[in-house]
Design an enzyme around this catalytic site. Sequence first.
Site, PDB file in Angstrom:
ATOM      1  N   HIS A  86      74.710  53.316  33.774  1.00  0.00           N
ATOM      2  CA  HIS A  86      75.358  52.255  34.548  1.00  0.00           C
ATOM      3  C   HIS A  86      75.752  51.067  33.678  1.00  0.00           C
ATOM      4  CE1 HIS A  86      71.215  50.454  34.797  1.00  0.00           C
ATOM      5  NE2 HIS A  86      71.901  49.339  34.739  1.00  0.00           N
TER       6      HIS A  86
ATOM      7  N   ASP B  50      70.867  58.444  34.940  1.00  0.00           N
ATOM      8  CA  ASP B  50      71.236  57.107  34.473  1.00  0.00           C
ATOM      9  C   ASP B  50      71.016  56.959  32.975  1.00  0.00           C
ATOM     10  OD1 ASP B  50      72.260  54.585  34.721  1.00  0.00           O
ATOM     11  OD2 ASP B  50      70.358  53.652  35.278  1.00  0.00           O
TER      12      ASP B  50
ATOM     13  N   SER C  90      68.168  46.599  31.077  1.00  0.00           N
ATOM     14  CA  SER C  90      68.559  47.989  31.308  1.00  0.00           C
ATOM     15  C   SER C  90      68.899  48.691  30.002  1.00  0.00           C
ATOM     16  CB  SER C  90      69.768  48.053  32.246  1.00  0.00           C
ATOM     17  OG  SER C  90      69.430  47.614  33.536  1.00  0.00           O
TER      18      SER C  90
ATOM     19  N   LEU D 131      65.434  75.203  42.022  1.00  0.00           N
ATOM     20  CA  LEU D 131      64.818  76.235  42.847  1.00  0.00           C
ATOM     21  C   LEU D 131      65.455  76.299  44.223  1.00  0.00           C
ATOM     22  CD1 LEU D 131      62.609  78.384  43.118  1.00  0.00           C
ATOM     23  CD2 LEU D 131      61.030  76.566  43.836  1.00  0.00           C
TER      24      LEU D 131
END
Length: 413
Positions: A151, A181, A257, A309
């Site tokens: 992001h 991310d 971040s 799965l």
Amino acid sequence: MIGEPLWKSHEPRRPMLWIWLLGVIVGAGLVTLGAWLNAQFGFMAPRWQQPASVESAPPASIVRAFEAPAQHGDKMRIETDSKSTPSTVSAIRTADFLVKAVQRVAPAVVCVRGYEPAQWRLWKLRPDIPSGLASGVIFDGGHGYVVTNAHVLEDGSRWRVQLIDGREFRAEKVAEDKPTDLAVLRIIGPQKLPEAKFGRSADVPVGAWVIAIGNPYGRTHTVTVGVVSAKGRDLRDRTRFITDVIQTDAPINPGNSGGPLCNVEGEVIGINTAINLRGWGIGYAIASDLVKQVISRLVEHKRVERPWLGVEYTMISEDERRQLKLREEKGLIITSVQAGSSADRAGLRGGDIIVAINGELVRDLQHLRQAITNAGIGGRLTLRIFRRGRYRTVTVRIGTMPVEKVLRNEGWR
């Protein structure tokens, strides 16, 4: 009066004699009490008025060092002088173990700045416009690879990175994986850049010290400290589907971040990605074990394919276990099966209870998820299930998760 006995003239003075005797006794008692208190506790003068005592300063030989607290349960070691006497005031000098950890990883932490390209407007060339600021970590110094959040790169088309020593370089995007991310940048130009060491997030216990480094609000290379609050969290929103997240109370703010979450050895055990806006002290970092898998695939294949799965499940409650007379203490009850998935082809159904995975009894809610990840696409899992009072064994081949389901954040494993 004439004729009265002479001793009556002394009656008014008798009380004065007793008061005098009582005063003498009380005064002597107070003097004695004061001397005793002074001998016992030194009350005669406050501590800050007394001269410094030679014994109040610890001898140099008393303390060697305080070993940095080990991350895996090792006890701290204190070495003292065997010749010290009981009267010597002992002291412990705590080594600042966080400083060494920061010094190991900080050179590999970068400030990531995004820019919009220059444009011609009114016959003038407008320079690049800053579009965002975040953090990143160099994980391959030889090739200049940097891991950051996906992001972080959304609002820019050009990027520059700045090291702690002030050097600044252009960078290009290699690949990104929005569901986790994570993204990889490559620094253009120099070789042999400092790189961070990645540790095993699975080995980090809850309660362990952690360090976050980043660029909150443009304050480059800011260091904050906290602990691991929880592990194995899920983080899902409109674009992210992360199944292995570390929760921490280390302060994480806008600009952190993509920066590292480190242990006290200076190893990266997570990549900071988000905070909980509804509370204070709730931050999230993508676990390094997942980060290493994703970035290696991004560098080699430019995309990430996820083992799948095709089931949703939850931990069976104690009441349900007793009602079904299940012998095992724990089990994962399948709530739904995706049509056409590996689980569907293997014959798994809603209501089946998984009690063992590859011969090992179910430990917790994360057990199946970890087994799927470890098996990988094309790998096989052997599941022991309980269905309608009977046990049976099912072998499942792990498939590939459809990307569109990931982006819709559906809960299929």
